[in-house]
Design a protein around this motif. Structure first.
Motif, mmCIF file in Angstrom:
data_model
loop_
_atom_site.group_PDB
_atom_site.id
_atom_site.type_symbol
_atom_site.label_atom_id
_atom_site.label_comp_id
_atom_site.label_asym_id
_atom_site.label_seq_id
_atom_site.Cartn_x
_atom_site.Cartn_y
_atom_site.Cartn_z
ATOM 1 N N PHE A 1 0.182 -0.527 0.114
ATOM 2 C CA PHE A 1 1.156 0.360 0.756
ATOM 3 C C PHE A 1 1.956 1.060 -0.333
ATOM 4 N N TYR B 1 5.145 3.904 -0.801
ATOM 5 C CA TYR B 1 6.214 4.681 -0.165
ATOM 6 C C TYR B 1 6.940 5.453 -1.248
ATOM 7 N N ARG C 1 8.564 8.941 2.349
ATOM 8 C CA ARG C 1 7.513 8.724 3.343
ATOM 9 C C ARG C 1 6.366 7.885 2.789
ATOM 10 N N PHE C 2 5.581 7.338 3.705
ATOM 11 C CA PHE C 2 4.396 6.564 3.389
ATOM 12 C C PHE C 2 3.328 7.497 2.841
ATOM 13 N N ASN D 1 -3.991 1.055 8.839
ATOM 14 C CA ASN D 1 -3.534 0.706 10.187
ATOM 15 C C ASN D 1 -3.211 -0.779 10.361
ATOM 16 N N ASP E 1 2.786 -2.109 7.461
ATOM 17 C CA ASP E 1 3.940 -1.246 7.685
ATOM 18 C C ASP E 1 5.141 -1.918 7.046
ATOM 19 N N GLN F 1 8.795 -3.437 7.156
ATOM 20 C CA GLN F 1 9.604 -4.094 8.177
ATOM 21 C C GLN F 1 10.718 -3.166 8.622
ATOM 22 N N ARG G 1 11.526 0.867 8.035
ATOM 23 C CA ARG G 1 11.125 2.158 7.443
ATOM 24 C C ARG G 1 12.281 2.862 6.733
ATOM 25 N N LEU H 1 6.989 -6.070 3.632
ATOM 26 C CA LEU H 1 5.755 -5.520 4.187
ATOM 27 C C LEU H 1 5.225 -6.431 5.281
#
Length: 152
Positions: A61, A63, A67-68, A79, A82, A84, A86, A95
Motif C-alpha cells: 500500500f 499513500y 491519496r492512495f 482490493n 486499506d 484504518q 484514510r 493497514l
C-alpha cells in the motif's frame, strides 16, 4: 576453511543475529480468512508506504499526495488492503489486510516520511498466518519449514 574466514563468518553471523533480535519488531498471528490490522503511527506524515521486501513490486500500500497510489501495488493485495483511517488522524497509518491467507505470511514494513526532519521512520511487523482451525499456539507449515532450516 582458513581460521580468519571462519572467524569473520562467525562475527558477521553474531552481528546479524544481534541486529535482528534487537530490531523493533511486532509479531502478529492470524488465522486464514481473518482480517488483520497492522498498526503503525507517526505524527505529521504525508507519505506512508507499506511494503514486503520479498515481493516485486514490494508495495502492499502506498499513500502520497493525499491519496492512495495503486500503480506500484503488488497484485496479490489489490482490493484487499486499506488504511484504518484514510484521513490518518493522529498519525494513524494502520493497514487493514482483508481475508489473509498463508501466502500473506512475512515481514511487513511501514515507512513514514517525517516532514519536520525530512527523513523516513520505519516500523516492522511480522505476520504469521495459520490455516483455519489450527490452534494459534502451533506454527503453520511455512513457519515449520523456516524453523527447520534455522531461519526463525
Amino acid at each position: 576453511m582458513p581460521a580468519v574466514t571462519v572467524s569473520l563468518c562467525s562475527t558477521l553471523l553474531f552481528v546479524g543475529v544481534f541486529l535482528f533480535v534487537s530490531a523493533d519488531q511486532t509479531n502478529i498471528t492470524a488465522e486464514s480468512g481473518q482480517d488483520v490490522t497492522l498498526t503503525c503511527r507517526a505524527p505529521n506524515n504525508n507519505i506512508a508506504k507499506w511494503s514486503r521486501a520479498d515481493l516485486e513490486p514490494e508495495y502492499v500500500f502506498l499513500y502520497r499526495d493525499g491519496r492512495f497510489d495503486p500503480a506500484n501495488q503488488h497484485p496479490s493485495f489489490k482490493n484487499r488492503v486499506d488504511l484504518q483511517d484514510r484521513q490518518m488522524k493522529d498519525g494513524d497509518v494502520s493497514l487493514i489486510l482483508k481475508n489473509v491467507t498463508t501466502t500473506d505470511y512475512g515481514t511487513y514494513g511501514c515507512g513514514l516520511f517525517i516532514e519536520e526532519t525530512r527523513s523516513w521512520d520505519h516500523r516492522t511487523i511480522h505476520l504469521h498466518v495459520v490455516p483455519t482451525g489450527q490452534p494459534r499456539g502451533q506454527r503453520g507449515s511455512r513457519e515449520h519449514r523456516c524453523s527447520e532450516k534455522g531461519w526463525i
